[in-house]
Design a protein around this motif. Structure first.
Motif, PDB file in Angstrom:
ATOM      1  N   GLY A  12       0.784  -1.219   0.000  1.00 50.70           N
ATOM      2  CA  GLY A  12       0.000   0.000   0.000  1.00 50.70           C
ATOM      3  C   GLY A  12       0.817   1.269   0.000  1.00 50.70           C
ATOM      4  O   GLY A  12       0.282   2.357   0.221  1.00 50.70           O
ATOM      5  N   GLN A  13       2.111   1.158  -0.271  1.00 50.24           N
ATOM      6  CA  GLN A  13       2.998   2.319  -0.263  1.00 50.24           C
ATOM      7  C   GLN A  13       3.165   2.931  -1.651  1.00 50.24           C
ATOM      8  O   GLN A  13       4.040   3.778  -1.862  1.00 50.24           O
ATOM      9  N   ALA A  14       2.356   2.466  -2.603  1.00 51.94           N
ATOM     10  CA  ALA A  14       2.390   2.997  -3.963  1.00 51.94           C
ATOM     11  C   ALA A  14       1.020   2.848  -4.593  1.00 51.94           C
ATOM     12  O   ALA A  14       0.241   1.957  -4.222  1.00 51.94           O
ATOM     13  N   GLU A  15       0.702   3.706  -5.535  1.00 52.09           N
ATOM     14  CA  GLU A  15      -0.516   3.595  -6.319  1.00 52.09           C
ATOM     15  C   GLU A  15      -0.221   2.793  -7.583  1.00 52.09           C
ATOM     16  O   GLU A  15       0.853   2.943  -8.183  1.00 52.09           O
ATOM     17  N   VAL A  16      -1.169   1.957  -7.994  1.00 56.96           N
ATOM     18  CA  VAL A  16      -1.026   1.175  -9.226  1.00 56.96           C
ATOM     19  C   VAL A  16      -2.301   1.354 -10.030  1.00 56.96           C
ATOM     20  O   VAL A  16      -3.402   1.259  -9.493  1.00 56.96           O
ATOM     21  N   ALA A  17      -2.144   1.613 -11.331  1.00 60.61           N
ATOM     22  CA  ALA A  17      -3.317   1.843 -12.169  1.00 60.61           C
ATOM     23  C   ALA A  17      -3.056   1.389 -13.594  1.00 60.61           C
ATOM     24  O   ALA A  17      -1.902   1.184 -14.000  1.00 60.61           O
ATOM     25  N   VAL A  73       2.848   2.970 -11.963  1.00 58.71           N
ATOM     26  CA  VAL A  73       3.091   2.891 -10.522  1.00 58.71           C
ATOM     27  C   VAL A  73       3.676   4.215 -10.064  1.00 58.71           C
ATOM     28  O   VAL A  73       4.570   4.764 -10.720  1.00 58.71           O
ATOM     29  N   SER A  74       3.175   4.750  -8.956  1.00 59.43           N
ATOM     30  CA  SER A  74       3.735   5.989  -8.413  1.00 59.43           C
ATOM     31  C   SER A  74       3.843   5.869  -6.908  1.00 59.43           C
ATOM     32  O   SER A  74       2.977   5.278  -6.256  1.00 59.43           O
ATOM     33  N   SER A  75       4.918   6.429  -6.354  1.00 59.80           N
ATOM     34  CA  SER A  75       5.127   6.302  -4.907  1.00 59.80           C
ATOM     35  C   SER A  75       5.928   7.466  -4.351  1.00 59.80           C
ATOM     36  O   SER A  75       6.885   7.936  -4.981  1.00 59.80           O
ATOM     37  N   ASP A  76       5.536   7.918  -3.177  1.00 59.15           N
ATOM     38  CA  ASP A  76       6.336   8.862  -2.407  1.00 59.15           C
ATOM     39  C   ASP A  76       7.164   8.136  -1.348  1.00 59.15           C
ATOM     40  O   ASP A  76       7.841   8.775  -0.537  1.00 59.15           O
ATOM     41  N   HIS A  77       7.103   6.809  -1.382  1.00 60.04           N
ATOM     42  CA  HIS A  77       7.905   5.971  -0.476  1.00 60.04           C
ATOM     43  C   HIS A  77       8.540   4.839  -1.298  1.00 60.04           C
ATOM     44  O   HIS A  77       8.374   3.657  -0.982  1.00 60.04           O
ATOM     45  N   PRO A  78       9.257   5.192  -2.372  1.00 59.47           N
ATOM     46  CA  PRO A  78       9.714   4.165  -3.314  1.00 59.47           C
ATOM     47  C   PRO A  78      10.691   3.145  -2.737  1.00 59.47           C
ATOM     48  O   PRO A  78      10.645   1.971  -3.099  1.00 59.47           O
ATOM     49  N   LEU A  79      11.550   3.574  -1.841  1.00 60.28           N
ATOM     50  CA  LEU A  79      12.533   2.645  -1.273  1.00 60.28           C
ATOM     51  C   LEU A  79      11.834   1.571  -0.453  1.00 60.28           C
ATOM     52  O   LEU A  79      12.108   0.373  -0.586  1.00 60.28           O
ATOM     53  N   THR A  80      10.900   1.986   0.388  1.00 61.93           N
ATOM     54  CA  THR A  80      10.155   1.037   1.204  1.00 61.93           C
ATOM     55  C   THR A  80       9.258   0.161   0.349  1.00 61.93           C
ATOM     56  O   THR A  80       9.247  -1.066   0.481  1.00 61.93           O
ATOM     57  N   ALA A 123      12.012  -2.877  -0.093  1.00 61.27           N
ATOM     58  CA  ALA A 123      11.731  -3.650   1.119  1.00 61.27           C
ATOM     59  C   ALA A 123      10.565  -4.605   0.940  1.00 61.27           C
ATOM     60  O   ALA A 123      10.434  -5.566   1.700  1.00 61.27           O
ATOM     61  N   CYS A 124       9.729  -4.344  -0.070  1.00 61.33           N
ATOM     62  CA  CYS A 124       8.528  -5.174  -0.246  1.00 61.33           C
ATOM     63  C   CYS A 124       8.464  -5.862  -1.611  1.00 61.33           C
ATOM     64  O   CYS A 124       8.496  -7.081  -1.714  1.00 61.33           O
ATOM     65  N   GLN A 125       8.388  -5.066  -2.682  1.00 63.18           N
ATOM     66  CA  GLN A 125       8.025  -5.622  -3.987  1.00 63.18           C
ATOM     67  C   GLN A 125       9.110  -6.463  -4.647  1.00 63.18           C
ATOM     68  O   GLN A 125       8.798  -7.399  -5.388  1.00 63.18           O
ATOM     69  N   TYR A 126      10.353  -6.134  -4.444  1.00 66.34           N
ATOM     70  CA  TYR A 126      11.447  -6.860  -5.100  1.00 66.34           C
ATOM     71  C   TYR A 126      11.338  -8.355  -4.823  1.00 66.34           C
ATOM     72  O   TYR A 126      11.207  -8.788  -3.682  1.00 66.34           O
ATOM     73  N   ALA A 127      11.396  -9.148  -5.901  1.00 68.17           N
ATOM     74  CA  ALA A 127      11.257 -10.605  -5.774  1.00 68.17           C
ATOM     75  C   ALA A 127      12.605 -11.216  -5.408  1.00 68.17           C
ATOM     76  O   ALA A 127      13.247 -11.896  -6.213  1.00 68.17           O
ATOM     77  N   GLY A 128      13.021 -10.975  -4.172  1.00 69.14           N
ATOM     78  CA  GLY A 128      14.356 -11.390  -3.748  1.00 69.14           C
ATOM     79  C   GLY A 128      14.420 -12.671  -2.945  1.00 69.14           C
ATOM     80  O   GLY A 128      15.490 -13.073  -2.499  1.00 69.14           O
ATOM     81  N   TRP A 129      13.282 -13.330  -2.756  1.00 70.37           N
ATOM     82  CA  TRP A 129      13.252 -14.536  -1.930  1.00 70.37           C
ATOM     83  C   TRP A 129      12.867 -15.729  -2.799  1.00 70.37           C
ATOM     84  O   TRP A 129      11.714 -15.878  -3.186  1.00 70.37           O
ATOM     85  N   PRO A 134       5.723  -7.741   1.569  1.00 75.88           N
ATOM     86  CA  PRO A 134       6.329  -7.320   2.838  1.00 75.88           C
ATOM     87  C   PRO A 134       6.766  -8.463   3.755  1.00 75.88           C
ATOM     88  O   PRO A 134       7.470  -8.208   4.738  1.00 75.88           O
ATOM     89  N   MET A 135       6.389  -9.716   3.459  1.00 78.99           N
ATOM     90  CA  MET A 135       6.921 -10.806   4.278  1.00 78.99           C
ATOM     91  C   MET A 135       8.437 -10.844   4.197  1.00 78.99           C
ATOM     92  O   MET A 135       9.111 -11.339   5.104  1.00 78.99           O
ATOM     93  N   ARG A 136       9.013 -10.292   3.103  1.00 74.35           N
ATOM     94  CA  ARG A 136      10.472 -10.222   2.982  1.00 74.35           C
ATOM     95  C   ARG A 136      11.054  -9.340   4.083  1.00 74.35           C
ATOM     96  O   ARG A 136      12.129  -9.619   4.616  1.00 74.35           O
TER      97      ARG A 136
END
Length: 320
Positions: free
Chosen positions: A62-67, A83-90, A94-100, A114-116
């Motif tokens: 919920g830290q970004a808008e998607v449309a 996609v637009s965000s004022d909290h892009p790093l988080t 911290a959430c969206q990157y498929a790192g796991w 965010p489970m990551r």
């Protein structure tokens, strides 16, 4: 004063809404024997565009808008995922990157969401803020198979939470929702590329990304190819940063996908060239086609790269 919500709690609120409106979103809600909640957004369920948008928003906590907005590729109508965000790093790192990479028995999925941040096991979290100890956890799985209790047990051990506190959303790339949520990663790929190049992501204030939504492929390999191409050859990202113009000028040309020697062919052709070994592909390829860095310090705008509609046309429509 109430404590601020964790990323996982924010995502859980979105997941709860999705589950409460399952019929409208054309998803299935289930539960493993151990009590974990499963939201099937495209494995067996039909899913759809709205499920894909919801899936992407959950993944971003919920830290970004998607449309979805109108767009075109080589003159053919093609929706664009923005996609637009004022909290892009988080939101993205911290959430969206498929790192796991989640591999349990015969089950494999790329894990994001965010489970990551709750797990915090990736080396990435040694360099960015985001680790948390939330009371619940929410994850997104790119997979063709719904997770079973063995997968849930694996996750819960690492998350240090009981199964009843875990919600997993799943969709394959070869589904409407799955395709959309992967293409919603244009902003994330730009940030990850900058991170790999040594740019301090704390200098990024806000971000906007867009990429064309390709036709849903018949199989996973083709879907992976099309969704990658959407970003590699059609992704456009704008970042508002607080940096030095000299730093941007030196680093900027290395950011777009065109900086990689593997750039220039549809991803499926690149994949075959490396005998379907994903890890032989130049990791610096994975970035948007074009990036604009708007420097808030100086008011100067720096543009690098460009879109490749001819390659997108080959990828999206050649075999349609």
């Amino acid at each position: 004063m109430a404590a601020p919500l964790t990323l996982n709690e924010r995502a859980m609120r979105l997941a709860d809404h999705l589950a409460a409106n399952a019929q409208s979103y054309r998803i299935d809600v289930g539960q493993t024997a151990s009590g974990a909640r499963l939201l099937d957004c495209g494995v067996r369920a039909a899913g759809g565009l709205q499920a894909g948008l919801a899936l992407a928003r959950v993944c971003l906590a919920g830290q970004a808008e998607v449309a979805l907005v109108p767009g075109e590729v080589a003159g053919v109508p093609c929706p664009t995922v923005v996609v637009s965000s004022d909290h892009p790093l988080t939101a993205c790192m911290a959430c969206q990157y498929a790192g796991w990479q989640i591999a349990v028995g015969n089950f494999f999925a790329m894990g994001s969401g965010p489970m990551r941040a709750a797990y915090g096991g990736e080396e990435l979290f040694d360099k960015i803020a985001g680790r948390e100890r939330p009371p619940v956890a929410v994850g997104v799985l790119e997979t063709r198979k719904l997770p079973d209790d063995a997968v849930v047990e694996y996750l819960c051990e690492r998350l240090q939470l009981p199964a009843g506190k875990l919600t997993l959303l799943a969709a394959p790339a070869a589904s409407i929702a799955g395709t959309l949520q992967v293409v919603a990663r244009s902003l994330e790929t730009a940030l990850h590329k900058l991170f790999e190049l040594g740019f301090d992501l704390n200098q990024v204030v806000s971000g906007f990304g867009s990429a064309p939504l390709p036709p849903v492929a018949a199989g996973e390999l083709q879907a992976i190819g099309r969704t990658n191409d959407a970003i590699l050859y059609g992704g456009q990202v704008v970042l508002w940063v607080q940096a030095e113009d000299e730093q941007i000028a030196a680093l900027g040309p290395k950011v777009p996908s065109s900086a990689s020697p593997d750039h220039g062919s549809p991803f499926s052709a690149i994949f075959e060239r490396y005998e379907r070994d994903f890890y032989k592909i130049d990791p610096m390829l994975f970035s948007p086609a074009q990036i604009v860095l708007q420097n808030l310090k100086t008011g100067k705008s720096h543009m690098f790269g460009g879109v490749e509609p001819a390659i997108l046309q080959r990828s999206f429509f050649a075999e349609s």
